[in-house]
Design a protein around this motif. Structure first.
Motif, short mmCIF file in Angstrom:
data_model
loop_
_atom_site.label_atom_id
_atom_site.label_comp_id
_atom_site.label_asym_id
_atom_site.label_seq_id
_atom_site.Cartn_x
_atom_site.Cartn_y
_atom_site.Cartn_z
N VAL A 1 63.31 -32.61 -112.16
CA VAL A 1 63.46 -31.94 -113.16
C VAL A 1 64.83 -31.16 -113.01
O VAL A 1 65.21 -30.35 -111.99
CB VAL A 1 62.40 -30.65 -113.77
CG1 VAL A 1 63.11 -30.07 -114.92
CG2 VAL A 1 61.18 -31.32 -113.76
N CYS A 2 65.68 -31.31 -114.06
CA CYS A 2 67.25 -30.44 -114.01
C CYS A 2 67.33 -29.66 -115.07
O CYS A 2 66.74 -30.14 -116.41
CB CYS A 2 68.24 -31.59 -114.21
SG CYS A 2 69.78 -30.64 -114.36
N CYS A 3 67.14 -28.31 -115.14
CA CYS A 3 67.48 -27.36 -116.17
C CYS A 3 68.67 -26.86 -115.97
O CYS A 3 69.32 -26.08 -115.39
CB CYS A 3 66.13 -26.29 -115.75
SG CYS A 3 66.00 -25.12 -116.84
N LEU A 4 69.22 -27.17 -117.27
CA LEU A 4 70.66 -26.65 -117.31
C LEU A 4 70.78 -26.10 -118.69
O LEU A 4 70.48 -26.33 -119.81
CB LEU A 4 71.64 -27.73 -117.60
CG LEU A 4 73.09 -27.81 -117.83
CD1 LEU A 4 73.61 -27.05 -116.69
CD2 LEU A 4 73.80 -28.97 -117.92
N LEU A 5 71.23 -24.76 -118.43
CA LEU A 5 71.33 -23.86 -119.54
C LEU A 5 72.59 -23.42 -120.03
O LEU A 5 73.54 -23.39 -119.17
CB LEU A 5 70.53 -22.46 -119.31
CG LEU A 5 69.19 -22.18 -118.91
CD1 LEU A 5 68.65 -20.88 -118.26
CD2 LEU A 5 68.29 -23.02 -119.85
N SER A 6 72.82 -23.12 -121.23
CA SER A 6 74.15 -23.06 -121.88
C SER A 6 74.08 -22.02 -122.99
O SER A 6 72.90 -21.98 -123.59
CB SER A 6 74.80 -24.28 -122.17
OG SER A 6 74.45 -24.99 -123.21
N GLY A 7 75.28 -21.55 -123.22
CA GLY A 7 75.25 -20.44 -124.39
C GLY A 7 76.64 -19.84 -124.51
O GLY A 7 77.40 -19.90 -123.61
N ASP A 8 76.77 -19.13 -125.55
CA ASP A 8 78.28 -18.69 -125.65
C ASP A 8 78.44 -17.25 -125.05
O ASP A 8 79.43 -17.07 -125.08
CB ASP A 8 78.56 -18.40 -127.17
CG ASP A 8 78.62 -19.74 -127.94
OD1 ASP A 8 79.15 -20.87 -127.53
OD2 ASP A 8 78.24 -19.99 -129.29
N GLN A 9 77.35 -16.71 -124.80
CA GLN A 9 77.29 -15.26 -124.00
C GLN A 9 77.47 -15.22 -122.48
O GLN A 9 77.41 -14.03 -122.04
CB GLN A 9 76.31 -14.42 -124.75
CG GLN A 9 76.11 -14.37 -126.10
CD GLN A 9 75.06 -13.61 -126.67
OE1 GLN A 9 74.28 -12.72 -125.58
NE2 GLN A 9 74.68 -13.89 -127.92
N PHE A 10 77.64 -16.31 -121.88
CA PHE A 10 77.58 -16.50 -120.58
C PHE A 10 79.09 -16.15 -120.08
O PHE A 10 79.31 -16.04 -118.87
CB PHE A 10 77.30 -17.59 -120.00
CG PHE A 10 75.50 -17.85 -120.02
CD1 PHE A 10 74.64 -16.79 -119.47
CD2 PHE A 10 75.13 -19.05 -120.62
CE1 PHE A 10 73.43 -16.90 -119.73
CE2 PHE A 10 73.71 -19.03 -120.98
CZ PHE A 10 72.84 -18.24 -120.34
N GLU A 11 80.08 -16.15 -120.94
CA GLU A 11 81.56 -16.03 -120.60
C GLU A 11 81.84 -14.83 -119.32
O GLU A 11 82.52 -14.89 -118.72
CB GLU A 11 82.47 -15.85 -121.71
CG GLU A 11 83.95 -15.86 -121.40
CD GLU A 11 84.83 -16.02 -122.62
OE1 GLU A 11 86.02 -15.89 -122.28
OE2 GLU A 11 84.31 -16.19 -123.80
N SER A 12 81.09 -13.63 -119.86
CA SER A 12 81.36 -12.28 -118.97
C SER A 12 80.88 -12.67 -117.71
O SER A 12 81.47 -11.90 -116.70
CB SER A 12 80.58 -11.22 -119.81
OG SER A 12 79.42 -11.37 -119.80
#
Length: 102
Positions: free
Chosen positions: A36-47
């Motif tokens: 399994v590959c678990c790849l998370l993304s979102g706009d709030q990770f920039e910091s």
């Protein structure tokens, strides 16, 4: 001075090995064996990339342990089909962590 722009932020845990065995009363066994590959993304990770602020980062070991937990506790019909299991993992992550969008 040049500035950098982060267009997208994503990170995750790859190669989480999952094996689930379902033993039937008649002696027949079903086996699901995934990487399994678990790849998370979102706009709030920039910091976390620009300021070193990791308070919103879901640790990769937590991602791995969540995959293991779901593989063990979900009903067999939701684990034995890879696409269904992937949907369950994705839904869990998006619902548990409000800042994760995909």
């Amino acid at each position: 001075m040049e500035t950098s722009i982060i267009k997208s932020q994503a990170y995750g845990k790859d190669r989480v090995r999952v094996v689930r065995v379902v033993r039937h009363a008649d002696g027949w066994q079903e086996i699901a064996d995934y990487s399994v590959c678990c790849l998370l993304s979102g706009d709030q990770f920039e910091s976390s990339y620009t300021k070193g602020d990791n308070k919103l980062v879901v640790a990769t070991d937590s991602q791995k342990n969540t995959v293991y937990y779901l593989a063990k506790t979900l009903p067999a019909e939701k684990v034995m089909v890879p696409e269904v299991f992937a949907t369950e993992v994705a839904s869990f992550m998006v619902n548990k962590y409000a800042h994760v969008t995909t």
